[in-house]
Design a protein around this motif. Structure first.
Motif, PDB file in Angstrom:
ATOM      1  N   LYS A  10      -2.551   6.061  -0.976  1.00 28.14           N
ATOM      2  CA  LYS A  10      -2.827   6.208   0.449  1.00 28.14           C
ATOM      3  C   LYS A  10      -4.330   6.070   0.705  1.00 28.14           C
ATOM      4  O   LYS A  10      -5.144   6.282  -0.188  1.00 28.14           O
ATOM      5  CB  LYS A  10      -2.349   7.579   0.947  1.00 28.14           C
ATOM      6  CG  LYS A  10      -0.849   7.716   1.013  1.00 28.14           C
ATOM      7  CD  LYS A  10      -0.259   6.841   2.103  1.00 28.14           C
ATOM      8  CE  LYS A  10       1.209   7.072   2.298  1.00 28.14           C
ATOM      9  NZ  LYS A  10       1.766   6.224   3.374  1.00 28.14           N
ATOM     10  N   PRO A  11      -4.719   5.711   1.942  1.00 19.53           N
ATOM     11  CA  PRO A  11      -6.153   5.659   2.256  1.00 19.53           C
ATOM     12  C   PRO A  11      -6.768   7.041   2.233  1.00 19.53           C
ATOM     13  O   PRO A  11      -6.104   8.039   2.503  1.00 19.53           O
ATOM     14  CB  PRO A  11      -6.181   5.057   3.679  1.00 19.53           C
ATOM     15  CG  PRO A  11      -4.823   5.303   4.235  1.00 19.53           C
ATOM     16  CD  PRO A  11      -3.881   5.282   3.084  1.00 19.53           C
ATOM     17  N   GLU A  44      -6.071   6.199  13.835  1.00 22.51           N
ATOM     18  CA  GLU A  44      -5.295   5.939  12.626  1.00 22.51           C
ATOM     19  C   GLU A  44      -6.022   4.911  11.761  1.00 22.51           C
ATOM     20  O   GLU A  44      -6.181   3.757  12.188  1.00 22.51           O
ATOM     21  CB  GLU A  44      -3.895   5.437  13.011  1.00 22.51           C
ATOM     22  CG  GLU A  44      -3.002   5.103  11.851  1.00 22.51           C
ATOM     23  CD  GLU A  44      -2.732   6.301  10.970  1.00 22.51           C
ATOM     24  OE1 GLU A  44      -2.780   6.118   9.737  1.00 22.51           O
ATOM     25  OE2 GLU A  44      -2.514   7.404  11.505  1.00 22.51           O
ATOM     26  N   PRO A  45      -6.473   5.239  10.567  1.00 20.88           N
ATOM     27  CA  PRO A  45      -6.465   6.589   9.986  1.00 20.88           C
ATOM     28  C   PRO A  45      -7.449   7.502  10.710  1.00 20.88           C
ATOM     29  O   PRO A  45      -8.390   7.026  11.352  1.00 20.88           O
ATOM     30  CB  PRO A  45      -6.897   6.343   8.526  1.00 20.88           C
ATOM     31  CG  PRO A  45      -7.703   5.091   8.582  1.00 20.88           C
ATOM     32  CD  PRO A  45      -7.081   4.249   9.660  1.00 20.88           C
ATOM     33  N   GLY A  81       1.399   7.114   9.457  1.00 19.57           N
ATOM     34  CA  GLY A  81       0.537   6.100   8.872  1.00 19.57           C
ATOM     35  C   GLY A  81      -0.139   6.510   7.585  1.00 19.57           C
ATOM     36  O   GLY A  81       0.460   6.504   6.516  1.00 19.57           O
ATOM     37  N   ALA A  82      -1.408   6.890   7.674  1.00 22.25           N
ATOM     38  CA  ALA A  82      -2.225   7.139   6.488  1.00 22.25           C
ATOM     39  C   ALA A  82      -1.728   8.318   5.663  1.00 22.25           C
ATOM     40  O   ALA A  82      -1.977   8.392   4.473  1.00 22.25           O
ATOM     41  CB  ALA A  82      -3.679   7.373   6.898  1.00 22.25           C
ATOM     42  N   ALA A 103      -5.521  11.583   4.161  1.00 20.07           N
ATOM     43  CA  ALA A 103      -6.499  11.163   5.168  1.00 20.07           C
ATOM     44  C   ALA A 103      -6.722  12.259   6.204  1.00 20.07           C
ATOM     45  O   ALA A 103      -7.852  12.468   6.671  1.00 20.07           O
ATOM     46  CB  ALA A 103      -6.035   9.881   5.848  1.00 20.07           C
ATOM     47  N   ALA A 157      -5.545  10.754  -2.749  1.00 17.22           N
ATOM     48  CA  ALA A 157      -5.149   9.560  -2.003  1.00 17.22           C
ATOM     49  C   ALA A 157      -4.833   8.405  -2.953  1.00 17.22           C
ATOM     50  O   ALA A 157      -3.850   7.685  -2.759  1.00 17.22           O
ATOM     51  CB  ALA A 157      -6.261   9.161  -1.030  1.00 17.22           C
ATOM     52  N   ASN A 205      -3.902  12.670  14.648  1.00 18.10           N
ATOM     53  CA  ASN A 205      -3.997  11.219  14.844  1.00 18.10           C
ATOM     54  C   ASN A 205      -4.065  10.833  16.317  1.00 18.10           C
ATOM     55  O   ASN A 205      -4.642   9.802  16.670  1.00 18.10           O
ATOM     56  CB  ASN A 205      -2.811  10.522  14.188  1.00 18.10           C
ATOM     57  CG  ASN A 205      -2.894  10.547  12.666  1.00 18.10           C
ATOM     58  OD1 ASN A 205      -3.875  11.011  12.104  1.00 18.10           O
ATOM     59  ND2 ASN A 205      -1.873  10.042  11.999  1.00 18.10           N
ATOM     60  N   HIS A 218       0.825  -1.212   0.000  1.00 15.11           N
ATOM     61  CA  HIS A 218       0.000   0.000   0.000  1.00 15.11           C
ATOM     62  C   HIS A 218       0.854   1.254   0.000  1.00 15.11           C
ATOM     63  O   HIS A 218       1.679   1.469   0.881  1.00 15.11           O
ATOM     64  CB  HIS A 218      -0.904  -0.010   1.228  1.00 15.11           C
ATOM     65  CG  HIS A 218      -2.035   0.960   1.110  1.00 15.11           C
ATOM     66  ND1 HIS A 218      -3.006   0.871   0.139  1.00 15.11           N
ATOM     67  CD2 HIS A 218      -2.336   2.060   1.836  1.00 15.11           C
ATOM     68  CE1 HIS A 218      -3.869   1.856   0.290  1.00 15.11           C
ATOM     69  NE2 HIS A 218      -3.473   2.590   1.314  1.00 15.11           N
ATOM     70  N   GLY A 219       0.651   2.085  -1.011  1.00 12.44           N
ATOM     71  CA  GLY A 219       1.258   3.408  -1.015  1.00 12.44           C
ATOM     72  C   GLY A 219       2.684   3.437  -1.525  1.00 12.44           C
ATOM     73  O   GLY A 219       3.337   2.430  -1.725  1.00 12.44           O
ATOM     74  N   ARG A 273     -15.470   4.999  11.908  1.00 17.85           N
ATOM     75  CA  ARG A 273     -14.588   3.847  12.024  1.00 17.85           C
ATOM     76  C   ARG A 273     -15.429   2.573  12.233  1.00 17.85           C
ATOM     77  O   ARG A 273     -16.245   2.504  13.151  1.00 17.85           O
ATOM     78  CB  ARG A 273     -13.608   4.030  13.172  1.00 17.85           C
ATOM     79  CG  ARG A 273     -12.423   3.066  13.140  1.00 17.85           C
ATOM     80  CD  ARG A 273     -11.471   3.360  14.296  1.00 17.85           C
ATOM     81  NE  ARG A 273     -11.100   4.767  14.327  1.00 17.85           N
ATOM     82  CZ  ARG A 273     -10.195   5.320  13.506  1.00 17.85           C
ATOM     83  NH1 ARG A 273      -9.627   4.568  12.576  1.00 17.85           N
ATOM     84  NH2 ARG A 273      -9.906   6.590  13.602  1.00 17.85           N
TER      85      ARG A 273
END
Length: 339
Positions: A330-331, A172-173, A225-226, A230, A325, A167, A58-59, A337
């Motif tokens: 990226k997300p 996260e995200p 992270g994200a 995000a 994104a 965050n 991812h990413g 959530r």
């Protein structure tokens, strides 16, 4: 004589275009508008290869943007060596002993570009000015490289501080509902106004730096992270909920200003990258779920909430956030959530 004139003109044009590209990329805000556009061409060439090589991971990795930056300066130095090499070879008769090939000319001006100064031939006449100009341009490019690296580090650090702070409260995200629930749980609903104002400052800072120097867009956020898309989506969702759902007049003004600034940031960065907005519809069921969770957390909800209008507003900015994104791997925006 005609050949020497043509070689000198070609070399002078190449060196001039390269210096213009360096100047407009590093010094002039807004990125390179010169014909070479080395940074943009490197991204266009390497981004698909990089994504393909990483496969399903991812990413983009953290090495992509630094690699592009290093390759930019290496390409600029190579073009300058070639340009000044043509000019030196056009004046090869002014060197003692005379130069025998274009490679000899590139070696001599190249040693001057990197300020080493190694040379088996002594320049005279017009050749002296070619070698002197090469040394000056090489020193200038290396100085700008160091300055630019420091500016990149500073801008990325400012961006990441805002993401890390978000965050910590939003998870996260980051999720808009999560941060609102967090503030309600600790009895700090009055602090939401400060979050909205800080979010607006963050969006303005990131928009200014990343639009002026587009290479910053590809630098990964270490330990966040994200990443920044995000975070941008979370700020937009927080502003949307505060403006249309929460029955708190004090939050409406900061929420409107944040949403305007964040939407402008998303649109302008998408334009810089030439990324087309995705066809993203508003997530009305998630909005209903979000409002129910906020109500259960103790928030007072407005009686005239129109979820269709809110979903349309969310779809408008999410189309740009999700496109950014996806471009970076990226997300995107996370409103609620899922457990």
């Amino acid at each position: 004589m005609a050949l020497e004139t043509i070689l000198f003109i070609i070399g002078f044009a190449l060196a001039s275009l390269t210096l213009m590209d360096v100047f407009e990329t590093v010094v002039v805000p807004g990125g390179s508008r010169a014909s070479l556009r080395v940074a943009k061409r490197l991204v266009w060439a390497l981004l698909p290869i990089w994504k393909f090589a990483r496969g399903k991971r991812h990413g983009l990795s953290g090495a992509f943007a630094p690699l592009i930056l290093v390759l930019c300066f290496m390409t600029w130095m190579a073009f300058l060596a070639l340009g000044f090499g043509f000019m030196a070879y056009a004046a090869r008769g002014d060197f003692k002993p005379p130069l025998h090939s274009l490679l000899d000319a590139i070696y001599i001006v190249g040693s001057s570009l990197v300020t080493v100064g190694l040379s088996e031939s002594s320049p005279a006449g017009a050749a002296r000015w070619v070698v002197l100009a090469a040394g000056f341009c090489g020193l200038a490019v290396m100085t700008m490289a160091v300055t630019y690296l420091l500016e990149v580090q500073t801008s990325v650090a400012k961006r990441d501080i805002g993401i890390i702070k978000l965050n910590t409260s939003a998870g996260e995200p980051p999720s808009a509902v999560t941060i609102l629930q967090r503030f309600a749980a600790i009895g700090n609903e009055a602090g939401l106004g400060e979050v909205l104002r800080e979010g607006r400052d963050w969006c303005a800072t990131v928009r200014q730096s990343h639009c002026n120097h587009p290479s910053l867009i590809y630098f990964q956020s270490v330990g966040t992270g994200a990443g920044w898309p995000a975070a941008l989506g979370a700020f937009l969702d927080i502003a949307l909920l505060a403006e249309y759902c929460l029955d708190n007049p004090r939050l409406r003004g900061p929420a409107v200003l944040l949403r305007d600034e964040a939407t402008r940031m998303a649109r302008e960065l998408a334009a810089v990258l030439a990324v087309e907005p995705l066809d993203v519809s508003g997530k009305e069921p998630q909005l209903v779920q979000a409002v129910e969770q906020l109500k259960s957390s103790g928030y007072k909800i407005r009686a005239d909430v129109d979820f269709a209008v809110i979903a349309q507003q969310q779809g408008d900015y999410c189309s740009f956030v999700e496109a950014l994104a996806a471009h970076l791997g990226k997300p995107g925006t996370v409103l609620v959530r899922q457990s």
